[in-house]
Design an enzyme around this catalytic site. Structure first.
Site, PDB file in Angstrom:
ATOM      1  N   LEU A  32       0.817  -1.214   0.000  1.00 10.35           N
ATOM      2  CA  LEU A  32       0.000   0.000   0.000  1.00 10.35           C
ATOM      3  C   LEU A  32       0.849   1.262   0.000  1.00 10.35           C
ATOM      4  CD1 LEU A  32      -2.664  -1.213   2.600  1.00 10.35           C
ATOM      5  CD2 LEU A  32      -2.753  -1.339   0.094  1.00 10.35           C
ATOM      6  N   HIS A  36      -3.339   4.497  -2.243  1.00 13.28           N
ATOM      7  CA  HIS A  36      -4.308   3.587  -1.603  1.00 13.28           C
ATOM      8  C   HIS A  36      -4.927   4.247  -0.370  1.00 13.28           C
ATOM      9  CE1 HIS A  36      -1.663   0.361  -3.499  1.00 13.28           C
ATOM     10  NE2 HIS A  36      -2.853   0.065  -3.958  1.00 13.28           N
TER      11      HIS A  36
END
Ligand code: PAF
Length: 290
Positions: A32, A36
């Protein structure tokens, strides 16, 4: 934040969340980054609870794309999701997602075929198949996807409409606008691979796209404006331009004249060995696909 790995525990945990409100889903393949996290934050404005999924989907990797090398920093991802207030992480393994005998594939004709789909045959079938499964597994009220991969968003919207996925989900596939650096370069984990000089050159992508849009909206010939955009990128140090296309925002059918419908300018270009993609609205009432 709870992490679940089986469909049974997922259903149980989602039902539990539903007792106190609505559920937004943000699907990811992990590793991530800030983009994100922007999706997770946006999701909190759309539903009471955010469910994230992490699944590195083998079906969307092609020949020569290194599935084994894809980063899987699960503990760090969990910590970021927890800090962002995500309620539940759905992290199935491959055998749970694709049990022995699995034989179904979702192919979305047309919209998945050109642009990035031309260079990655089967990629969007893999995306559509796994996202269809994720929607059925979580049954969210709303799902959020980054607009940076506009083609992926268009494929998912087409698939949801065509397969009559449950309302209100079909109306609630939300595109989250691209987050940009100070010079307009779309944020991407790939930007970290750029040398200082490449990074400076990469900023031209935003400037050249805006200039092409101004030319097209001002009535310039579309193929000429796209050729100028390509030439400007090459002059700024891009090694190649995979495509610079003007397409219908919804169907991604290509336009060679100024659009009368919402359209997108979509570009994929390589600087060094790094492939960057970007897209921007063009034309009347530009914006989200219908
Ligand atoms: O954009 C991604 O990370 C993936 O394509 C998605 C939507 C999670 C499907 O695997």
């Amino acid at each position: 934040m709870q992490t679940v790995n089986s469909i049974e525990s997922l259903r149980f945990a989602v039902e539990d969340l539903r007792r106190s409100g609505s559920v937004a889903l943000v699907t990811t393949m992990g590793a991530l980054h800030d983009g994100h996290m922007a999706l997770m934050r946006a999701a909190r404005n759309h539903a009471t609870h955010v469910v994230a999924s992490i699944f590195v989907n083998p079906m969307q990797f092609g020949k020569g794309e290194d599935l084994a090398a894809y980063p899987r920093p699960l503990a760090a991802d969990q910590a970021r999701l927890e800090a962002e207030g995500v309620a539940l992480l759905w992290a199935p393994d491959v055998a749970t997602m694709y049990p022995p005998g699995f034989a179904t594939r979702v192919c979305v004709d047309g919209v998945s075929e050109g642009l990035c789909g031309a260079a990655r045959p089967g990629h969007f079938d893999g995306v559509a198949s796994v996202v269809c499964k994720l929607f059925n597994q979580v049954r969210p009220d709303v799902a959020l996807f980054g607009e940076k991969d506009w083609q992926q968003l268009a494929v998912i919207r087409r698939m949801a409409r065509d397969l009559d996925l449950t309302l209100p989900l079909v109306e609630n596939i939300v595109g989250v606008p691209i987050v940009r650096e100070a010079d307009g370069l779309a944020m991407s984990s790939r930007n970290a691979y750029l040398s200082g000089e490449q990074r400076r050159g990469a900023g031209t992508l935003n400037v050249a796209m805006l200039a092409a849009i101004a030319r097209i909206e001002g009535g310039a010939d579309v193929p000429t404006a796209l050729a100028e955009l390509t030439a400007r990128l090459i002059a700024a140090g891009f090694a190649s331009v995979d495509y610079a296309s003007l397409a219908d925002a919804d169907s991604l059918a290509l336009f060679d004249k100024a659009p009368q419908r919402p359209a997108r300018l979509l570009v994929a270009a390589r600087i060094g060995t790094t492939r960057l993609i970007d897209n921007m609205p063009v034309g009347p009432k530009s914006g989200e696909p219908a």
